[in-house]
Design a protein around this motif. Sequence first.
Motif, short mmCIF file in Angstrom:
data_model
loop_
_atom_site.label_atom_id
_atom_site.label_comp_id
_atom_site.label_asym_id
_atom_site.label_seq_id
_atom_site.Cartn_x
_atom_site.Cartn_y
_atom_site.Cartn_z
N GLY A 125 0.85 -1.19 0.00
CA GLY A 125 0.00 0.00 0.00
C GLY A 125 0.89 1.24 0.00
O GLY A 125 1.98 1.23 0.58
N ILE A 126 0.40 2.29 -0.66
CA ILE A 126 1.22 3.50 -0.83
C ILE A 126 0.35 4.72 -0.55
O ILE A 126 -0.76 4.83 -1.07
N ASN A 127 0.86 5.62 0.28
CA ASN A 127 0.13 6.84 0.63
C ASN A 127 0.92 8.05 0.17
O ASN A 127 2.13 8.11 0.36
N ALA A 128 0.24 9.01 -0.46
CA ALA A 128 0.91 10.26 -0.86
C ALA A 128 0.16 11.43 -0.25
O ALA A 128 -1.07 11.46 -0.25
N TRP A 129 0.92 12.37 0.31
CA TRP A 129 0.29 13.55 0.92
C TRP A 129 1.19 14.77 0.72
O TRP A 129 2.36 14.63 0.33
N GLN A 130 0.63 15.94 1.00
CA GLN A 130 1.42 17.17 0.84
C GLN A 130 1.60 17.93 2.14
O GLN A 130 2.68 18.42 2.43
N THR A 131 0.55 18.03 2.95
CA THR A 131 0.70 18.79 4.19
C THR A 131 0.60 17.90 5.42
O THR A 131 1.32 18.09 6.39
N ASP A 132 -0.25 16.90 5.37
CA ASP A 132 -0.53 16.08 6.55
C ASP A 132 -0.70 14.63 6.09
O ASP A 132 -1.52 14.38 5.19
N PRO A 133 0.04 13.69 6.70
CA PRO A 133 -0.06 12.29 6.25
C PRO A 133 -1.49 11.74 6.29
O PRO A 133 -1.83 10.82 5.55
N SER A 134 -2.33 12.31 7.15
CA SER A 134 -3.71 11.80 7.24
C SER A 134 -4.60 12.43 6.16
O SER A 134 -5.75 12.04 6.01
#
Lengths: 148, 182
Positions: A125-134
Amino acid sequence: MSQSSDFADLVRQARAQQRPELLTQAIPYARLLGIQAQQHPDGLRFLMAASAGNVGNPTLPALHGGAIGGCMETAAALHLLMHMDTLKVPKIVDFSIDYVRAGKLRDTWVSCDVVRQGRRLVNIGINAWQTDPSESIARARAHFLLSD
Amino acid sequence: MATHVEIPAATIAGFPPDKARRLFELMVSANKGDHFHQLGLAIEHVDARCVRVRLPYGEHLVGNPDTGVIHGGVLTTVLDTCCGFATLTALAQPELCPTMDLRIDYMRPATPGKTLYAEGEVYRVTDQVIFTRGVAYHETRDHPVAHCVANFSRLDAAIAAQMAEQITRVMDSLEGAHEPKQ
Protein backbone atom coordinates in the motif's frame (compact mmCIF):
# COMPACT_ATOMS: atom_id res chain seq x y z
CA MET A 1 21.30 -9.69 -15.61
CA SER A 2 23.45 -11.20 -12.93
CA GLN A 3 23.39 -10.57 -9.20
CA SER A 4 26.83 -9.03 -9.56
CA SER A 5 25.56 -6.13 -11.68
CA ASP A 6 26.46 -2.61 -10.63
CA PHE A 7 22.90 -2.06 -9.49
CA ALA A 8 22.93 -5.16 -7.24
CA ASP A 9 26.12 -3.83 -5.63
CA LEU A 10 24.41 -0.51 -5.05
CA VAL A 11 21.42 -2.25 -3.45
CA ARG A 12 23.74 -4.10 -1.04
CA GLN A 13 25.53 -0.86 -0.22
CA ALA A 14 22.28 1.11 0.21
CA ARG A 15 20.99 -1.50 2.67
CA ALA A 16 24.23 -1.90 4.60
CA GLN A 17 24.66 1.85 4.99
CA GLN A 18 20.93 2.63 5.26
CA ARG A 19 21.30 5.07 2.37
CA PRO A 20 18.28 4.69 0.06
CA GLU A 21 19.36 7.81 -1.83
CA LEU A 22 22.05 5.67 -3.51
CA LEU A 23 19.22 3.94 -5.36
CA THR A 24 17.18 7.02 -6.26
CA GLN A 25 20.33 8.48 -7.81
CA ALA A 26 20.89 5.33 -9.88
CA ILE A 27 17.39 5.21 -11.44
CA PRO A 28 16.99 7.75 -14.26
CA TYR A 29 13.20 8.00 -13.91
CA ALA A 30 13.52 8.68 -10.16
CA ARG A 31 15.96 11.48 -10.99
CA LEU A 32 13.57 12.83 -13.65
CA LEU A 33 10.79 13.18 -11.05
CA GLY A 34 13.28 14.43 -8.46
CA ILE A 35 12.54 11.73 -5.90
CA GLN A 36 14.54 11.75 -2.67
CA ALA A 37 14.49 9.07 0.01
CA GLN A 38 14.88 9.65 3.72
CA GLN A 39 14.86 7.58 6.87
CA HIS A 40 12.12 8.73 9.23
CA PRO A 41 11.12 7.46 12.71
CA ASP A 42 7.99 5.92 11.11
CA GLY A 43 10.01 4.24 8.35
CA LEU A 44 11.26 5.12 4.92
CA ARG A 45 9.83 8.30 3.41
CA PHE A 46 10.07 9.60 -0.10
CA LEU A 47 9.90 13.22 -1.19
CA MET A 48 9.07 14.56 -4.63
CA ALA A 49 9.95 18.23 -4.29
CA ALA A 50 7.69 20.78 -5.98
CA SER A 51 8.97 21.14 -9.53
CA ALA A 52 7.66 22.70 -12.74
CA GLY A 53 8.78 19.54 -14.54
CA ASN A 54 6.03 17.53 -12.84
CA VAL A 55 3.18 19.92 -13.68
CA GLY A 56 0.32 18.64 -15.85
CA ASN A 57 -2.10 21.55 -15.51
CA PRO A 58 -0.43 24.97 -15.62
CA THR A 59 -3.55 27.02 -14.84
CA LEU A 60 -4.22 25.60 -11.37
CA PRO A 61 -1.21 24.74 -11.23
CA ALA A 62 -1.43 21.03 -10.47
CA LEU A 63 0.98 18.10 -10.64
CA HIS A 64 0.36 15.63 -13.47
CA GLY A 65 -1.56 12.67 -12.05
CA GLY A 66 0.95 10.46 -13.83
CA ALA A 67 3.85 12.08 -11.98
CA ILE A 68 2.09 11.43 -8.66
CA GLY A 69 1.40 7.82 -9.67
CA GLY A 70 4.92 7.37 -11.03
CA CYS A 71 6.40 8.70 -7.81
CA MET A 72 4.27 6.31 -5.74
CA GLU A 73 5.23 3.34 -7.88
CA THR A 74 8.91 4.27 -7.70
CA ALA A 75 8.65 4.67 -3.94
CA ALA A 76 7.08 1.21 -3.62
CA ALA A 77 9.86 -0.43 -5.66
CA LEU A 78 12.53 1.36 -3.62
CA HIS A 79 10.80 0.44 -0.37
CA LEU A 80 10.94 -3.22 -1.41
CA LEU A 81 14.57 -2.96 -2.51
CA MET A 82 15.49 -1.58 0.93
CA HIS A 83 13.46 -4.14 2.89
CA MET A 84 13.34 -7.39 0.89
CA ASP A 85 16.02 -9.87 -0.16
CA THR A 86 15.84 -9.08 -3.86
CA LEU A 87 18.78 -7.36 -5.52
CA LYS A 88 16.95 -6.58 -8.74
CA VAL A 89 14.33 -3.92 -9.34
CA PRO A 90 11.07 -5.78 -8.51
CA LYS A 91 8.70 -6.31 -11.43
CA ILE A 92 5.41 -4.45 -11.23
CA VAL A 93 2.37 -6.65 -11.92
CA ASP A 94 -0.45 -4.19 -11.35
CA PHE A 95 -0.98 -0.76 -9.89
CA SER A 96 -4.20 0.88 -8.77
CA ILE A 97 -4.45 4.50 -7.65
CA ASP A 98 -7.25 6.63 -6.21
CA TYR A 99 -6.81 10.38 -6.56
CA VAL A 100 -8.58 11.80 -3.53
CA ARG A 101 -7.39 15.41 -3.34
CA ALA A 102 -5.87 17.88 -5.79
CA GLY A 103 -2.11 17.42 -6.19
CA LYS A 104 -0.96 21.01 -5.94
CA LEU A 105 2.45 22.26 -7.01
CA ARG A 106 3.95 21.53 -3.61
CA ASP A 107 6.35 19.06 -2.01
CA THR A 108 4.76 15.61 -2.06
CA TRP A 109 5.57 12.91 0.48
CA VAL A 110 5.11 9.18 0.06
CA SER A 111 5.25 6.27 2.46
CA CYS A 112 4.70 2.56 1.85
CA ASP A 113 3.38 -0.33 3.83
CA VAL A 114 3.88 -3.98 2.90
CA VAL A 115 0.44 -5.55 3.36
CA ARG A 116 1.42 -9.08 2.52
CA GLN A 117 4.57 -10.75 1.36
CA GLY A 118 4.06 -14.09 -0.31
CA ARG A 119 6.82 -16.27 -1.69
CA ARG A 120 7.03 -14.39 -4.98
CA LEU A 121 4.30 -11.74 -4.89
CA VAL A 122 4.14 -8.74 -2.61
CA ASN A 123 1.10 -6.55 -1.95
CA ILE A 124 2.09 -3.02 -0.97
CA GLY A 125 0.00 0.00 0.00
CA ILE A 126 1.22 3.50 -0.83
CA ASN A 127 0.13 6.84 0.63
CA ALA A 128 0.91 10.26 -0.86
CA TRP A 129 0.29 13.55 0.92
CA GLN A 130 1.42 17.17 0.84
CA THR A 131 0.70 18.79 4.19
CA ASP A 132 -0.53 16.08 6.55
CA PRO A 133 -0.06 12.29 6.25
CA SER A 134 -3.71 11.80 7.24
CA GLU A 135 -4.83 14.00 4.34
CA SER A 136 -3.83 11.86 1.37
CA ILE A 137 -3.78 13.33 -2.10
CA ALA A 138 -3.63 9.78 -3.46
CA ARG A 139 -3.73 6.22 -2.18
CA ALA A 140 -2.43 3.34 -4.24
CA ARG A 141 -1.74 -0.32 -3.99
CA ALA A 142 0.43 -2.51 -6.14
CA HIS A 143 1.53 -6.09 -6.63
CA PHE A 144 5.19 -6.71 -7.34
CA LEU A 145 6.92 -9.88 -8.41
CA LEU A 146 10.20 -10.50 -6.63
CA SER A 147 12.56 -12.20 -9.05
CA ASP A 148 15.30 -14.53 -7.84
CA MET B 1 -11.13 1.20 -31.01
CA ALA B 2 -13.57 -1.25 -29.38
CA THR B 3 -16.87 -2.59 -30.59
CA HIS B 4 -19.18 -1.71 -27.70
CA VAL B 5 -19.19 1.94 -26.90
CA GLU B 6 -22.09 3.07 -24.83
CA ILE B 7 -22.49 6.82 -25.11
CA PRO B 8 -25.76 8.68 -24.55
CA ALA B 9 -26.66 10.47 -27.78
CA ALA B 10 -26.98 13.83 -26.04
CA THR B 11 -23.29 13.91 -25.12
CA ILE B 12 -21.67 13.08 -28.44
CA ALA B 13 -22.84 16.08 -30.42
CA GLY B 14 -19.74 17.93 -29.63
CA PHE B 15 -16.12 18.59 -29.76
CA PRO B 16 -14.94 17.55 -33.22
CA PRO B 17 -11.77 15.40 -33.41
CA ASP B 18 -9.76 17.90 -35.49
CA LYS B 19 -10.46 20.66 -33.00
CA ALA B 20 -9.78 18.30 -30.07
CA ARG B 21 -6.46 17.37 -31.65
CA ARG B 22 -5.41 21.03 -31.84
CA LEU B 23 -6.36 21.47 -28.19
CA PHE B 24 -4.32 18.41 -27.14
CA GLU B 25 -1.32 19.54 -29.14
CA LEU B 26 -1.56 22.88 -27.40
CA MET B 27 -1.84 21.20 -23.99
CA VAL B 28 1.25 19.03 -24.45
CA SER B 29 3.38 21.77 -25.99
CA ALA B 30 2.33 25.17 -24.58
CA ASN B 31 3.88 24.93 -21.13
CA LYS B 32 7.62 24.54 -21.76
CA GLY B 33 9.39 22.33 -19.24
CA ASP B 34 6.21 20.74 -17.85
CA HIS B 35 5.71 17.00 -17.40
CA PHE B 36 4.70 16.44 -21.05
CA HIS B 37 7.98 18.02 -22.16
CA GLN B 38 9.92 16.12 -19.48
CA LEU B 39 8.73 12.84 -20.94
CA GLY B 40 8.60 13.82 -24.63
CA LEU B 41 4.96 12.93 -25.21
CA ALA B 42 3.24 13.72 -28.55
CA ILE B 43 -0.26 13.36 -29.99
CA GLU B 44 -0.44 10.63 -32.63
CA HIS B 45 -4.14 10.34 -33.55
CA VAL B 46 -7.52 11.66 -32.43
CA ASP B 47 -10.97 10.51 -33.39
CA ALA B 48 -14.38 10.46 -31.72
CA ARG B 49 -13.94 8.94 -28.24
CA CYS B 50 -10.38 7.71 -28.86
CA VAL B 51 -6.93 9.33 -28.52
CA ARG B 52 -3.55 7.82 -29.36
CA VAL B 53 -0.31 9.32 -28.01
CA ARG B 54 3.32 8.54 -28.79
CA LEU B 55 6.38 8.45 -26.56
CA PRO B 56 9.83 7.82 -28.07
CA TYR B 57 12.25 5.82 -25.93
CA GLY B 58 14.74 7.81 -23.90
CA GLU B 59 17.37 7.11 -21.22
CA HIS B 60 15.60 9.55 -18.89
CA LEU B 61 12.59 7.18 -18.72
CA VAL B 62 14.53 4.15 -17.51
CA GLY B 63 13.34 2.48 -14.32
CA ASN B 64 15.66 -0.51 -14.34
CA PRO B 65 19.32 0.42 -14.91
CA ASP B 66 20.24 -3.26 -15.41
CA THR B 67 17.91 -3.77 -18.38
CA GLY B 68 17.14 -0.27 -19.73
CA VAL B 69 13.38 -0.95 -19.44
CA ILE B 70 11.33 2.22 -18.93
CA HIS B 71 9.64 2.72 -15.58
CA GLY B 72 6.04 1.64 -15.00
CA GLY B 73 5.31 5.17 -13.84
CA VAL B 74 5.92 6.37 -17.38
CA LEU B 75 3.08 4.09 -18.48
CA THR B 76 0.88 5.62 -15.76
CA THR B 77 1.42 9.10 -17.18
CA VAL B 78 1.00 8.05 -20.79
CA LEU B 79 -2.21 6.10 -20.12
CA ASP B 80 -3.65 8.73 -17.77
CA THR B 81 -2.99 11.34 -20.47
CA CYS B 82 -4.57 9.51 -23.42
CA CYS B 83 -7.59 8.39 -21.36
CA GLY B 84 -8.02 11.91 -19.97
CA PHE B 85 -7.81 13.43 -23.45
CA ALA B 86 -10.26 10.83 -24.76
CA THR B 87 -12.90 12.11 -22.30
CA LEU B 88 -12.85 15.46 -24.12
CA THR B 89 -13.72 13.85 -27.44
CA ALA B 90 -16.90 12.38 -25.92
CA LEU B 91 -18.26 15.66 -24.55
CA ALA B 92 -20.21 18.36 -26.30
CA GLN B 93 -18.21 21.06 -24.53
CA PRO B 94 -14.53 20.88 -23.58
CA GLU B 95 -14.31 19.99 -19.88
CA LEU B 96 -11.04 18.88 -18.26
CA CYS B 97 -12.16 16.23 -15.78
CA PRO B 98 -9.72 15.13 -13.08
CA THR B 99 -8.75 11.46 -12.82
CA MET B 100 -10.72 9.77 -10.07
CA ASP B 101 -8.91 6.46 -10.21
CA LEU B 102 -6.70 4.46 -12.50
CA ARG B 103 -5.75 0.81 -12.56
CA ILE B 104 -2.94 -0.57 -14.69
CA ASP B 105 -2.14 -4.21 -15.47
CA TYR B 106 1.37 -4.71 -16.77
CA MET B 107 1.39 -7.41 -19.44
CA ARG B 108 5.10 -7.40 -20.28
CA PRO B 109 8.05 -5.04 -19.94
CA ALA B 110 8.34 -2.31 -22.58
CA THR B 111 11.16 -3.00 -25.03
CA PRO B 112 14.21 -0.74 -24.60
CA GLY B 113 14.78 1.47 -27.61
CA LYS B 114 11.25 1.19 -29.01
CA THR B 115 8.66 3.95 -29.29
CA LEU B 116 5.65 3.44 -27.06
CA TYR B 117 2.08 4.11 -28.22
CA ALA B 118 -0.97 4.35 -25.99
CA GLU B 119 -4.65 4.59 -26.85
CA GLY B 120 -7.41 5.74 -24.54
CA GLU B 121 -11.09 5.23 -25.27
CA VAL B 122 -14.30 6.38 -23.59
CA TYR B 123 -16.94 3.70 -23.15
CA ARG B 124 -19.49 5.38 -20.92
CA VAL B 125 -20.40 8.96 -20.06
CA THR B 126 -22.71 9.91 -17.20
CA ASP B 127 -23.45 13.24 -15.51
CA GLN B 128 -20.95 12.43 -12.75
CA VAL B 129 -18.37 10.04 -14.17
CA ILE B 130 -16.65 9.25 -17.46
CA PHE B 131 -15.43 5.66 -17.83
CA THR B 132 -12.39 5.00 -20.00
CA ARG B 133 -9.99 2.20 -20.83
CA GLY B 134 -6.60 2.19 -22.47
CA VAL B 135 -3.82 0.09 -23.85
CA ALA B 136 -0.09 0.73 -24.35
CA TYR B 137 1.99 -1.12 -26.96
CA HIS B 138 4.88 -0.86 -29.40
CA GLU B 139 3.93 -2.31 -32.81
CA THR B 140 0.41 -3.58 -32.30
CA ARG B 141 -2.39 -3.44 -29.77
CA ASP B 142 -2.50 -7.23 -29.91
CA HIS B 143 0.85 -7.34 -28.13
CA PRO B 144 0.19 -4.90 -25.27
CA VAL B 145 2.71 -3.64 -22.73
CA ALA B 146 -0.08 -2.57 -20.37
CA HIS B 147 -3.85 -2.27 -20.07
CA CYS B 148 -5.71 0.23 -17.94
CA VAL B 149 -9.11 1.40 -16.84
CA ALA B 150 -9.49 4.97 -15.61
CA ASN B 151 -12.51 6.91 -14.37
CA PHE B 152 -12.80 10.68 -14.46
CA SER B 153 -15.10 12.84 -12.35
CA ARG B 154 -17.26 15.48 -14.06
CA LEU B 155 -16.97 19.06 -12.90
CA ASP B 156 -19.79 21.12 -11.43
CA ALA B 157 -21.91 22.44 -14.29
CA ALA B 158 -21.06 26.08 -13.60
CA ILE B 159 -17.31 25.43 -13.49
CA ALA B 160 -17.51 23.24 -16.59
CA ALA B 161 -19.36 25.98 -18.51
CA GLN B 162 -16.76 28.56 -17.50
CA MET B 163 -13.92 26.24 -18.51
CA ALA B 164 -15.57 25.46 -21.85
CA GLU B 165 -15.87 29.16 -22.56
CA GLN B 166 -12.18 29.78 -21.72
CA ILE B 167 -10.97 26.87 -23.84
CA THR B 168 -13.21 27.84 -26.76
CA ARG B 169 -11.88 31.40 -26.59
CA VAL B 170 -8.27 30.22 -26.66
CA MET B 171 -9.02 27.82 -29.53
CA ASP B 172 -10.84 30.50 -31.54
CA SER B 173 -8.01 32.98 -31.13
CA LEU B 174 -5.51 30.33 -32.29
CA GLU B 175 -7.62 29.50 -35.29
CA GLY B 176 -7.89 33.19 -36.09
CA ALA B 177 -4.10 33.32 -36.03
CA HIS B 178 -3.86 30.33 -38.39
CA GLU B 179 -6.33 31.71 -40.92
CA PRO B 180 -5.42 35.26 -41.89
CA LYS B 181 -8.44 37.47 -42.45
CA GLN B 182 -9.10 38.58 -46.02
